[in-house]
Write an enzyme that holds these catalytic residues in place. Structure first.
Site, PDB file in Angstrom:
ATOM      1  N   THR A   1       8.155  74.462 -11.954  1.00  0.00           N
ATOM      2  CA  THR A   1       8.512  75.385 -13.030  1.00  0.00           C
ATOM      3  C   THR A   1       7.480  76.731 -12.756  1.00  0.00           C
ATOM      4  O   THR A   1       7.929  77.867 -13.200  1.00  0.00           O
ATOM      5  CB  THR A   1       8.102  75.281 -14.472  1.00  0.00           C
ATOM      6  OG1 THR A   1       6.685  74.893 -14.517  1.00  0.00           O
ATOM      7  CG2 THR A   1       8.911  74.131 -14.983  1.00  0.00           C
TER       8      THR A   1
ATOM      9  N   LYS B   1      -0.270  64.865 -25.415  1.00  0.00           N
ATOM     10  CA  LYS B   1       0.876  64.213 -25.100  1.00  0.00           C
ATOM     11  C   LYS B   1       0.853  62.841 -25.481  1.00  0.00           C
ATOM     12  O   LYS B   1       2.040  62.331 -26.091  1.00  0.00           O
ATOM     13  CB  LYS B   1       1.041  64.173 -23.523  1.00  0.00           C
ATOM     14  CG  LYS B   1       1.399  65.696 -23.119  1.00  0.00           C
ATOM     15  CD  LYS B   1       2.631  66.401 -23.589  1.00  0.00           C
ATOM     16  CE  LYS B   1       3.018  67.851 -23.119  1.00  0.00           C
ATOM     17  NZ  LYS B   1       4.007  68.434 -23.514  1.00  0.00           N
TER      18      LYS B   1
ATOM     19  N   ASP C   1       4.093  80.784 -33.737  1.00  0.00           N
ATOM     20  CA  ASP C   1       3.192  79.975 -32.947  1.00  0.00           C
ATOM     21  C   ASP C   1       3.202  78.343 -33.642  1.00  0.00           C
ATOM     22  O   ASP C   1       2.894  78.375 -34.794  1.00  0.00           O
ATOM     23  CB  ASP C   1       1.421  80.481 -33.292  1.00  0.00           C
ATOM     24  CG  ASP C   1       0.557  79.384 -32.761  1.00  0.00           C
ATOM     25  OD1 ASP C   1       0.813  78.504 -32.137  1.00  0.00           O
ATOM     26  OD2 ASP C   1      -0.725  79.758 -32.566  1.00  0.00           O
ATOM     27  N   VAL C   2       3.750  77.624 -33.000  1.00  0.00           N
ATOM     28  CA  VAL C   2       4.361  76.087 -33.332  1.00  0.00           C
ATOM     29  C   VAL C   2       2.902  75.455 -33.964  1.00  0.00           C
ATOM     30  O   VAL C   2       3.062  74.428 -34.606  1.00  0.00           O
ATOM     31  CB  VAL C   2       4.883  75.273 -32.485  1.00  0.00           C
ATOM     32  CG1 VAL C   2       6.273  76.107 -31.803  1.00  0.00           C
ATOM     33  CG2 VAL C   2       4.005  75.044 -31.363  1.00  0.00           C
TER      34      VAL C   2
ATOM     35  N   ARG D   1       4.550  82.690 -28.629  1.00  0.00           N
ATOM     36  CA  ARG D   1       3.662  83.429 -29.421  1.00  0.00           C
ATOM     37  C   ARG D   1       3.828  84.710 -28.962  1.00  0.00           C
ATOM     38  O   ARG D   1       3.118  85.753 -29.564  1.00  0.00           O
ATOM     39  CB  ARG D   1       2.307  82.855 -28.988  1.00  0.00           C
ATOM     40  CG  ARG D   1       2.211  81.501 -29.773  1.00  0.00           C
ATOM     41  CD  ARG D   1       0.755  80.824 -29.726  1.00  0.00           C
ATOM     42  NE  ARG D   1       0.568  80.378 -28.116  1.00  0.00           N
ATOM     43  CZ  ARG D   1      -0.399  79.734 -27.803  1.00  0.00           C
ATOM     44  NH1 ARG D   1      -1.524  79.311 -28.550  1.00  0.00           N
ATOM     45  NH2 ARG D   1      -0.781  79.357 -26.598  1.00  0.00           N
TER      46      ARG D   1
ATOM     47  N   TYR E   1      -5.034  67.721 -22.243  1.00  0.00           N
ATOM     48  CA  TYR E   1      -3.396  67.506 -22.103  1.00  0.00           C
ATOM     49  C   TYR E   1      -2.904  66.278 -22.603  1.00  0.00           C
ATOM     50  O   TYR E   1      -1.856  66.221 -23.368  1.00  0.00           O
ATOM     51  CB  TYR E   1      -3.212  68.127 -20.808  1.00  0.00           C
ATOM     52  CG  TYR E   1      -1.495  67.915 -20.398  1.00  0.00           C
ATOM     53  CD1 TYR E   1      -0.827  69.154 -20.815  1.00  0.00           C
ATOM     54  CD2 TYR E   1      -0.919  66.945 -19.772  1.00  0.00           C
ATOM     55  CE1 TYR E   1       0.551  69.253 -20.506  1.00  0.00           C
ATOM     56  CE2 TYR E   1       0.163  67.027 -19.630  1.00  0.00           C
ATOM     57  CZ  TYR E   1       1.185  68.102 -19.813  1.00  0.00           C
ATOM     58  OH  TYR E   1       2.487  68.170 -19.617  1.00  0.00           O
TER      59      TYR E   1
END
Length: 311
Positions: A188, A157, A61-62, A37, A153
């Site tokens: 990450t 998921k 933006d998915v 994005r 979240y």
């Protein structure tokens, strides 16, 4: 599946795991399209990835189906048909249920459940027509077991896991495969870009070390290699790290006991009042906390944030 001027699309590749997955695909001679994005983040990602091969960046933006359809058309125009799709785009919101809002659930689901749906359905007609293709969805251990203080979240998921596993079965025999990738915590640097609600400093204090310490988290470069290996091999499920493997087995054997055990964990984590719903980005929570101990325990994660464009 090997690359011979083949094209891969990595959605959510401007930083973190997506960036590393794109780099891994480039190392295997794929031409890689990356999207996210944020245009500025994408520009930095392109600069980081360009030395390794052909890479094109696209703002998308998915969560928006029309943007994804336009993205796939642009990628096919610029690079060619998409042979491999890996959707990594995600957001992490950490906090107790008292500090979570409906909007936070909506943001999580539109990005991490509907995002993979939009990207997969956009590339699927072409893949089926050609009789080959690989679709990978980054899910999570949070899509196998609902982890305390990560409720939006995990909700999203769980949807991603259900979609990817169902898609894999639906595509049986077509030459197109779908892979659900279920990692545990990875180093990450994402803790600096996660959002914290409720007692944000205290939430950061447990989450950042968990996402940084070697025993609890996985080396992200190694995770990216395993992800690409699994997707190209057409495996239906890839479990990364010890935590998803243990979680899947324990929940399968004793689901009720698993939920009760997670309830005990929830009781020792920070609580919040219904008024504490503002989201604070990890870097800000880190600064407000100002804990040398937490910073020391998060050293490896912070170094990863610097390497992986998380800042």
């Amino acid at each position: 599946m090997t690359a011979s001027h083949q094209v891969a699309l990595v959605a959510g590749a401007s930083r973190g795991l997506g960036l590393l997955v794109a780099k891994e695909l480039l190392s295997r001679a794929f031409d890689v399209a990356v999207c996210a994005r944020d245009a500025a983040e994408l520009a930095r990602a392109r600069e980081m990835l360009s030395p390794f091969g052909t890479v094109r960046d696209y703002v998308c933006d998915v969560a928006e189906a029309d943007q994804v359809e336009a993205l796939v058309r642009d990628v096919e125009r610029d690079l060619g048909p998409v042979d491999v799709l890996i959707t990594v785009a995600g957001i992490i919101q950490v906090g107790s249920v008292e500090g979570v809002t409906v909007e936070q659930f909506r943001d999580a689901v539109t990005t991490m459940t509907m995002g993979p749906v939009h990207t997969a359905l956009a590339v699927l007609p072409g893949m089926r027509e050609r009789g080959r293709g690989r679709i990978g969805t980054i899910a999570s251990v949070g899509g196998l077991v609902s982890v305390p203080h990560l409720l939006p979240y995990c909700t999203a998921k769980f949807g991603a896991v259900g979609f990817s596993e169902g898609l894999a079965a639906s595509l049986s025999g077509t030459g197109v495969t779908a892979t659900s990738i279920d990692p545990g915590l990875m180093r990450t640097g994402s803790h600096e870009r996660a959002y914290f609600t409720g007692e944000s400093q205290n939430e950061y204090a447990w989450f950042a070390p968990s996402a940084s310490l070697p025993v609890l988290s996985m080396n992200a470069d190694r995770a990216a290699r395993s992800i690409v290996d699994g997707v190209l091999a057409g495996r239906p499920i890839v479990l990364l790290g010890w935590l998803p493997k243990v979680a899947q087995r324990v929940r399968g054997i004793a689901p009720g006991l698993t939920i009760r055990a997670l309830g005990v964990v929830n009781r020792v984590l920070p609580s919040a009042s219904p008024q504490q719903t503002d989201l604070v980005v990890g870097a800000t929570a880190k600064q407000r906390l100002g804990s040398r101990v937490v910073n020391a325990l998060s050293t490896l994660g912070s170094k990863a944030a610097q390497r992986n464009n998380e800042r």
